[in-house]
Design a protein around this motif. Structure first.
Motif, mmCIF file in Angstrom:
data_model
loop_
_atom_site.group_PDB
_atom_site.id
_atom_site.type_symbol
_atom_site.label_atom_id
_atom_site.label_comp_id
_atom_site.label_asym_id
_atom_site.label_seq_id
_atom_site.Cartn_x
_atom_site.Cartn_y
_atom_site.Cartn_z
ATOM 1 N N THR A 107 3.643 -3.722 -7.775
ATOM 2 C CA THR A 107 3.422 -3.048 -8.966
ATOM 3 C C THR A 107 5.237 -3.219 -9.542
ATOM 4 O O THR A 107 5.895 -3.709 -9.141
ATOM 5 N N HIS A 148 -3.472 2.750 -6.763
ATOM 6 C CA HIS A 148 -2.276 3.052 -6.074
ATOM 7 C C HIS A 148 -1.307 3.977 -7.348
ATOM 8 O O HIS A 148 -1.941 3.029 -8.472
ATOM 9 N N PHE A 180 12.491 4.765 -3.713
ATOM 10 C CA PHE A 180 11.043 4.847 -3.605
ATOM 11 C C PHE A 180 10.122 5.359 -2.435
ATOM 12 O O PHE A 180 10.506 5.163 -1.253
ATOM 13 N N SER A 203 2.345 0.559 -12.756
ATOM 14 C CA SER A 203 1.179 -0.064 -11.579
ATOM 15 C C SER A 203 0.962 -0.714 -12.585
ATOM 16 O O SER A 203 -0.457 -0.910 -13.436
ATOM 17 N N ARG A 241 3.443 10.748 -13.619
ATOM 18 C CA ARG A 241 2.410 9.851 -12.931
ATOM 19 C C ARG A 241 1.710 9.493 -13.822
ATOM 20 O O ARG A 241 1.139 9.426 -15.063
ATOM 21 N N VAL A 257 1.696 5.392 -9.809
ATOM 22 C CA VAL A 257 3.695 5.282 -9.671
ATOM 23 C C VAL A 257 3.907 6.470 -10.092
ATOM 24 O O VAL A 257 3.098 6.884 -11.231
ATOM 25 N N THR A 258 5.382 7.194 -9.596
ATOM 26 C CA THR A 258 5.284 8.289 -10.077
ATOM 27 C C THR A 258 6.628 8.643 -10.406
ATOM 28 O O THR A 258 7.572 7.614 -9.373
ATOM 29 N N ILE A 313 6.786 5.282 -0.581
ATOM 30 C CA ILE A 313 5.280 5.100 -0.450
ATOM 31 C C ILE A 313 4.393 5.630 0.274
ATOM 32 O O ILE A 313 4.817 6.190 1.007
ATOM 33 N N ARG A 335 9.399 -6.286 -8.659
ATOM 34 C CA ARG A 335 7.954 -5.915 -8.043
ATOM 35 C C ARG A 335 8.076 -5.417 -6.166
ATOM 36 O O ARG A 335 9.070 -6.064 -5.999
ATOM 37 N N LEU A 365 8.821 2.207 -14.458
ATOM 38 C CA LEU A 365 7.571 2.294 -13.854
ATOM 39 C C LEU A 365 6.555 1.351 -13.877
ATOM 40 O O LEU A 365 6.196 2.897 -14.505
ATOM 41 N N ILE A 383 5.430 5.396 -5.015
ATOM 42 C CA ILE A 383 3.725 4.585 -5.210
ATOM 43 C C ILE A 383 2.928 5.265 -4.257
ATOM 44 O O ILE A 383 3.311 5.303 -3.008
ATOM 45 N N GLU A 384 1.538 6.160 -4.850
ATOM 46 C CA GLU A 384 0.582 6.460 -4.004
ATOM 47 C C GLU A 384 -0.757 5.630 -3.909
ATOM 48 O O GLU A 384 -1.312 5.671 -4.958
#
Length: 397
Positions: free
Chosen positions: A150, A173, A39, A163, A186, A175-176, A41, A112, A161, A391-392
């Protein structure tokens, strides 16, 4: 923080995260191969504060609760106590502004990934498990911390996954998930000024403005979901009652048709109201399920009279009713689920929190109440054999 682990983190059932049809079809075609998934971040925020990361949940093989350490290994929680005892420090240092940090997650884990700016979170343990931070409870030691999470499940069938905004909207944020061929999916990305938009639009609604939670220094920490705000008296407990009554009265003489599985349109249930009870029959005319008229809180949380067990009849109907009432489509559309998002949230009494969250998502998708995935409008990404996940964190201002 809720006492005695009333909200023990027990995410062994991915039903809240995994659309059933998707899970079944994908499982037949591929299987996740990586024993540990990366993952990434990334911190695209404008907050010059230390970021802390936590990965917590359930080992799906053993059912044990625990956390993931920096090496990507599952560590079970030690025994807790009453009063709750401090949990081991499971924090990992996140990236600074403009940076990226990698976290490993083992296959066979559901839980989470928490994000916390400025301070570490205070986690406690009881004999029942982990006590989660309570973002709606001022005495909770985490109440004044800017945090979010998340939700995900990573198992042999792949990665799910999302958000989640089911409890609150706090840290922007997306999620991808990156597939083995390099393609990226995304979701959860906000429009420009999205966080400010959400806060300002909620504050503009007199009935909802108290759900915006600020620290004493004026920092906006979060916007509570409808269910959370109602639970602590920040939203009228009977706010949706008139809409619920209108929907229930509509089907005294008119049949309600529910097709809960989009990939199985021949599975049909028909509902009619008798007094405060809505009774459903199957396509053969046999009794299938009944639901007492729910309260506003039942609708916001999809529980109580709208509790959805993990079965193939009662649960799917309850999910459909809950989503339709949150979206204010039940009284106006006798064919459910209603799949035209343009008809959602059109009434004065509706889930305005969900409406505003969805309106400020770049792709329109969000997870603003339980079962917001009905119709496929959740902020979920999935891949059966992911190369990596992300996670962006986006800008606050």
């Amino acid at each position: 923080m809720e006492p005695f682990s009333r909200r023990a983190l027990l995410l062994t059932a991915p039903a809240l995260l995994v659309p059933t049809a998707l899970a079944l079809s994908s499982a037949q075609t591929a299987a996740a191969t990586a024993a540990k998934l990366t993952f990434r971040i990334s911190n695209g925020s404008d907050l010059n504060q230390t970021l802390y990361l936590y990965v917590m949940g359930t080992d799906l093989g053993t059912g044990r609760l625990g956390y993931v350490d920096p090496a990507g290994n599952f560590q079970p929680w030690p025994a807790g106590s009453i009063p709750p005892s401090p949990a081991p420090d499971a924090s990992m240092l996140g990236p600074g502004i403009g940076g990226t940090t990698s976290v490993l997650v083992p296959r066979g884990f559901s839980g989470r990934l928490y994000l916390a700016f400025g301070s570490k979170l205070d986690f406690r343990l009881t004999p029942d498990g982990l006590v989660q931070p309570d973002a709606a409870n001022p005495p909770d030691p985490n109440y004044n911390i800017l945090f979010d999470f998340t939700e995900f499940t990573y198992n042999d069938q792949g990665l799910w996954l999302n958000s989640s905004q089911v409890d609150m909207f706090a840290i922007p944020h997306a999620v991808t998930v990156t597939a083995q061929n390099g393609s990226v999916k995304r979701s959860g990305q906000l429009v420009a000024q999205g966080r400010n938009n959400v806060v300002q639009q909620i504050q503009a609604l007199p009935d909802w403005q108290r759900s915006v939670i600020k620290r004493s220094d004026g920092t906006v920490l979060r916007v509570l979901s409808a269910g959370k705000a109602t639970g602590v008296g920040l939203l009228d407990s009977g706010y949706l009652d008139s809409e619920i009554n209108r929907a229930w009265n509509t089907y005294v003489n008119t049949p309600l048709t529910v097709r809960p599985f989009t990939d199985q349109p021949n599975i049909v249930f028909t509902g009619r109201t008798s007094g405060n009870v809505m009774n459903f029959t199957d396509s053969s005319g046999n009794f299938a399920a009944s639901f007492n008229k729910p309260s506003s809180a039942n609708v916001w949380n999809c529980d109580g009279n709208l509790f959805a067990p993990n079965d193939q009849v009662v649960g799917p109907i309850a999910r459909t009713l809950g989503a339709a009432l949150n979206r204010s489509t039940l009284a106006d559309n006798s064919q459910q689920p209603a799949l035209n998002a343009g008809t959602y949230y059109q009434n004065a009494r509706t889930n305005h929190y969900a409406r505003i969250i969805h309106a400020n998502m770049a792709n329109g998708n969000a997870y603003a109440f339980p079962f917001d995935d009905v119709g496929g409008f959740e902020s979920l990404v999935y891949d059966p054999d992911p190369l990596s996940a992300g996670i962006e964190i986006g800008p606050f201002n």
